[in-house]
Design a protein around this motif. Structure first.
Motif, PDB file in Angstrom:
ATOM      1  N   GLU A   1       0.812  -1.218   0.000  1.00 34.15           N
ATOM      2  CA  GLU A   1       0.000   0.000   0.000  1.00 34.15           C
ATOM      3  C   GLU A   1       0.843   1.265   0.000  1.00 34.15           C
ATOM      4  N   ASN A   2       1.991   1.244   0.678  1.00 35.82           N
ATOM      5  CA  ASN A   2       2.778   2.462   0.876  1.00 35.82           C
ATOM      6  C   ASN A   2       3.952   2.633  -0.081  1.00 35.82           C
ATOM      7  N   VAL A   3       4.589   1.538  -0.483  1.00 33.83           N
ATOM      8  CA  VAL A   3       5.760   1.674  -1.371  1.00 33.83           C
ATOM      9  C   VAL A   3       5.652   0.817  -2.631  1.00 33.83           C
ATOM     10  N   GLY A   4       4.527   0.124  -2.792  1.00 39.36           N
ATOM     11  CA  GLY A   4       4.293  -0.616  -4.023  1.00 39.36           C
ATOM     12  C   GLY A   4       5.058  -1.923  -4.125  1.00 39.36           C
ATOM     13  N   ASP A   5       5.082  -2.482  -5.336  1.00 44.20           N
ATOM     14  CA  ASP A   5       5.712  -3.779  -5.586  1.00 44.20           C
ATOM     15  C   ASP A   5       7.143  -3.664  -6.113  1.00 44.20           C
ATOM     16  N   GLU A   6       7.632  -2.435  -6.221  1.00 50.71           N
ATOM     17  CA  GLU A   6       8.994  -2.258  -6.720  1.00 50.71           C
ATOM     18  C   GLU A   6      10.029  -2.687  -5.673  1.00 50.71           C
ATOM     19  N   VAL A   7      11.108  -3.272  -6.156  1.00 50.61           N
ATOM     20  CA  VAL A   7      12.272  -3.573  -5.318  1.00 50.61           C
ATOM     21  C   VAL A   7      13.428  -2.719  -5.837  1.00 50.61           C
ATOM     22  N   HIS A   8      13.906  -1.816  -5.007  1.00 48.80           N
ATOM     23  CA  HIS A   8      14.991  -0.929  -5.397  1.00 48.80           C
ATOM     24  C   HIS A   8      16.330  -1.647  -5.225  1.00 48.80           C
ATOM     25  N   ILE A   9      17.104  -1.687  -6.294  1.00 50.09           N
ATOM     26  CA  ILE A   9      18.410  -2.356  -6.259  1.00 50.09           C
ATOM     27  C   ILE A   9      19.489  -1.285  -6.138  1.00 50.09           C
ATOM     28  N   ARG A  10      20.236  -1.310  -5.046  1.00 45.70           N
ATOM     29  CA  ARG A  10      21.302  -0.338  -4.808  1.00 45.70           C
ATOM     30  C   ARG A  10      22.671  -0.972  -5.067  1.00 45.70           C
ATOM     31  N   ALA A  11      23.577  -0.202  -5.609  1.00 45.96           N
ATOM     32  CA  ALA A  11      24.949  -0.675  -5.831  1.00 45.96           C
ATOM     33  C   ALA A  11      25.849  -0.177  -4.706  1.00 45.96           C
ATOM     34  N   ILE A  12      26.524  -1.098  -4.038  1.00 46.52           N
ATOM     35  CA  ILE A  12      27.434  -0.724  -2.954  1.00 46.52           C
ATOM     36  C   ILE A  12      28.875  -0.768  -3.433  1.00 46.52           C
ATOM     37  N   ILE A  13      29.579   0.337  -3.201  1.00 49.74           N
ATOM     38  CA  ILE A  13      31.034   0.381  -3.431  1.00 49.74           C
ATOM     39  C   ILE A  13      31.701   0.537  -2.070  1.00 49.74           C
ATOM     40  N   GLU A  14      32.409  -0.477  -1.645  1.00 46.77           N
ATOM     41  CA  GLU A  14      33.105  -0.454  -0.353  1.00 46.77           C
ATOM     42  C   GLU A  14      34.513   0.099  -0.604  1.00 46.77           C
TER      43      GLU A  14
ATOM     44  N   VAL B   1      13.958  -3.304  -0.682  1.00 44.79           N
ATOM     45  CA  VAL B   1      15.265  -2.869  -1.189  1.00 44.79           C
ATOM     46  C   VAL B   1      16.235  -4.036  -1.088  1.00 44.79           C
ATOM     47  N   ILE B   2      17.172  -4.101  -2.030  1.00 47.74           N
ATOM     48  CA  ILE B   2      18.283  -5.042  -1.902  1.00 47.74           C
ATOM     49  C   ILE B   2      19.552  -4.346  -2.352  1.00 47.74           C
ATOM     50  N   MET B   3      20.636  -4.610  -1.652  1.00 43.11           N
ATOM     51  CA  MET B   3      21.927  -4.002  -1.974  1.00 43.11           C
ATOM     52  C   MET B   3      22.819  -5.050  -2.647  1.00 43.11           C
ATOM     53  N   LYS B   4      23.518  -4.624  -3.685  1.00 47.42           N
ATOM     54  CA  LYS B   4      24.410  -5.524  -4.408  1.00 47.42           C
ATOM     55  C   LYS B   4      25.821  -4.952  -4.442  1.00 47.42           C
ATOM     56  N   LYS B   5      26.767  -5.737  -4.015  1.00 45.41           N
ATOM     57  CA  LYS B   5      28.155  -5.292  -4.035  1.00 45.41           C
ATOM     58  C   LYS B   5      28.635  -5.167  -5.476  1.00 45.41           C
ATOM     59  N   VAL B   6      29.227  -4.014  -5.792  1.00 49.15           N
ATOM     60  CA  VAL B   6      29.899  -3.836  -7.079  1.00 49.15           C
ATOM     61  C   VAL B   6      31.376  -3.503  -6.851  1.00 49.15           C
ATOM     62  N   THR B   7      31.809  -3.658  -5.614  1.00 51.44           N
ATOM     63  CA  THR B   7      33.203  -3.394  -5.259  1.00 51.44           C
ATOM     64  C   THR B   7      34.125  -4.256  -6.112  1.00 51.44           C
ATOM     65  N   PRO B   8      35.148  -3.663  -6.710  1.00 52.03           N
ATOM     66  CA  PRO B   8      36.040  -4.446  -7.577  1.00 52.03           C
ATOM     67  C   PRO B   8      36.782  -5.542  -6.806  1.00 52.03           C
ATOM     68  N   ASP B   9      37.060  -6.636  -7.504  1.00 57.27           N
ATOM     69  CA  ASP B   9      37.968  -7.646  -6.960  1.00 57.27           C
ATOM     70  C   ASP B   9      39.379  -7.066  -7.047  1.00 57.27           C
TER      71      ASP B   9
ATOM     72  N   TYR C   1      39.353  -6.021  -3.845  1.00 56.49           N
ATOM     73  CA  TYR C   1      38.925  -5.212  -2.691  1.00 56.49           C
ATOM     74  C   TYR C   1      37.735  -5.855  -1.976  1.00 56.49           C
ATOM     75  N   LYS C   2      36.834  -6.439  -2.767  1.00 51.85           N
ATOM     76  CA  LYS C   2      35.612  -7.000  -2.192  1.00 51.85           C
ATOM     77  C   LYS C   2      35.926  -8.053  -1.132  1.00 51.85           C
ATOM     78  N   GLU C   3      36.918  -8.896  -1.417  1.00 58.49           N
ATOM     79  CA  GLU C   3      37.264  -9.940  -0.444  1.00 58.49           C
ATOM     80  C   GLU C   3      37.869  -9.355   0.821  1.00 58.49           C
ATOM     81  N   ALA C   4      38.547  -8.213   0.695  1.00 59.02           N
ATOM     82  CA  ALA C   4      39.209  -7.603   1.856  1.00 59.02           C
ATOM     83  C   ALA C   4      38.233  -6.824   2.737  1.00 59.02           C
ATOM     84  N   TYR C   5      37.036  -6.544   2.218  1.00 61.33           N
ATOM     85  CA  TYR C   5      36.038  -5.830   3.023  1.00 61.33           C
ATOM     86  C   TYR C   5      35.189  -6.876   3.740  1.00 61.33           C
ATOM     87  N   GLU C   6      35.781  -7.502   4.740  1.00 58.97           N
ATOM     88  CA  GLU C   6      35.148  -8.646   5.394  1.00 58.97           C
ATOM     89  C   GLU C   6      34.703  -8.274   6.806  1.00 58.97           C
TER      90      GLU C   6
END
Length: 317
Positions: A28-41, A272-280, A282-287
């Protein structure tokens, strides 16, 4: 809802009616959309000593890094080209933080057409104001626990009062304010979780990340049990009832424990869902916590996530 009622709801044998209500409120308030965010660590350098976090300054096994502005912008542009509308810039609390260099990155990402969410720990009012003036739209700073004593045990270099003050500054400056907490922290109770939910409401949160605690072996809490996915989903559902119009993500940590639980979370209030786009690499080191990570392929990963969201009857954005 008050604290006692929230704690009682969290303890229900059958929570399905609450899930159904939360899903209806979400629709009712935010609909059926799922917002996909890109995370850069962009940096895993951190001066804090948080006892649950794999990036804490006492963990000597971490390979530290700090991406250059050019690397951040190149990654952000790839994400925007792949269809992302929001870039989340996340880091530890880097002792060598410079608001000017981050501000320039924010300006360039805004020029490229995306919204910017920052998640860089506790900053001063002046730093937050400067970054807002550069175009930052949202700021995410999880309070982690609303129990002052538990906060003190987990954070030897900060207080809950300082964290809340920073969140209040974020709201006063006009950011879309985000906070959140973990489920399953040692010493946490259902009453504690109820206080966490009420604090989100008190802080006027426009977004809230609620995820299960996952122990990192190189931290003082490395041998503790991980948090319950079911209790996490219940907290998300109650957050939706308290904050009908908020953006509530399915956190990465929930998916780490169980992919099926990630899918189910979309039926209990999340949008909402967040997806890592951090380059390899670096992504493995952000643990912050251990996780099995696939190689980054920004366009391919985005398309796959869109297909999964459509398969749940939702609309990817």
């Amino acid at each position: 809802m008050e604290k006692k009622e929230l704690a009682q709801l969290l303890a229900l044998d059958d929570f399905s009616p609450v899930y159904e209500k939360a899903d209806a409120v979400r629709r009712e308030n935010v609909g059926d959309e799922v917002h996909i965010r890109a995370i850069i660590e962009f940096s895993n350098i951190c001066g804090r000593k948080c006892r649950y976090c794999g990036l804490n300054s006492t963990n000597k096994s971490v390979i530290r890094y700090r991406m250059s502005p050019e690397e951040i912008l190149d990654t952000a542009r790839q994400a925007i080209d792949a269809g992302y509308r929001t870039i989340v810039l996340q880091s530890g609390e880097d002792p060598c933080f410079h608001k000017e260099s981050l501000g320039q990155v924010v300006k360039e990402i805004k020029k490229a057409g995306a919204a910017v969410t920052l998640s860089c720990g506790e900053l001063t009012f002046e730093e937050l104001e400067y970054l807002r003036d550069c175009g930052a739209d949202r700021y995410l700073l999880k309070h982690e626990t609303a129990d002052p004593e538990l906060y003190k045990q987990l954070h030897p270099c900060g207080t809950l009062e300082e964290r809340v003050t920073c969140l209040e500054n974020i709201y006063r400056l006009g950011y879309e304010t985000g906070s959140g907490f973990m489920i399953g922290l040692p010493g946490q109770t259902l009453e504690t979780i109820a206080d966490d939910l009420l604090l989100l409401q008190k802080l006027h949160c426009a977004m809230a990340g609620i995820g299960p605690f996952i122990p990192h072996p190189d931290t003082p809490l490395g041998k503790e049990k991980e948090g319950s996915p079911e209790l996490t989903k219940r907290a998300v559902a109650l957050a939706r009832l308290l904050l009908p119009k908020a953006n509530l993500p399915v956190t990465t940590s929930l998916g780490v424990i169980n992919q099926k639980e990630k899918e189910n979370a979309f039926a209990c209030g999340a949008n909402v869902i967040m997806k890592k786009v951090t380059p390899d690499p670096y992504k493995e080191a952000y643990e912050i916590y251990p996780a099995k990570l696939e190689k980054t392929d920004i366009k391919k990963d985005r398309k796959l996530l869109e297909e999964q969201i459509r398969g749940l009857g939702r609309i990817p954005l």
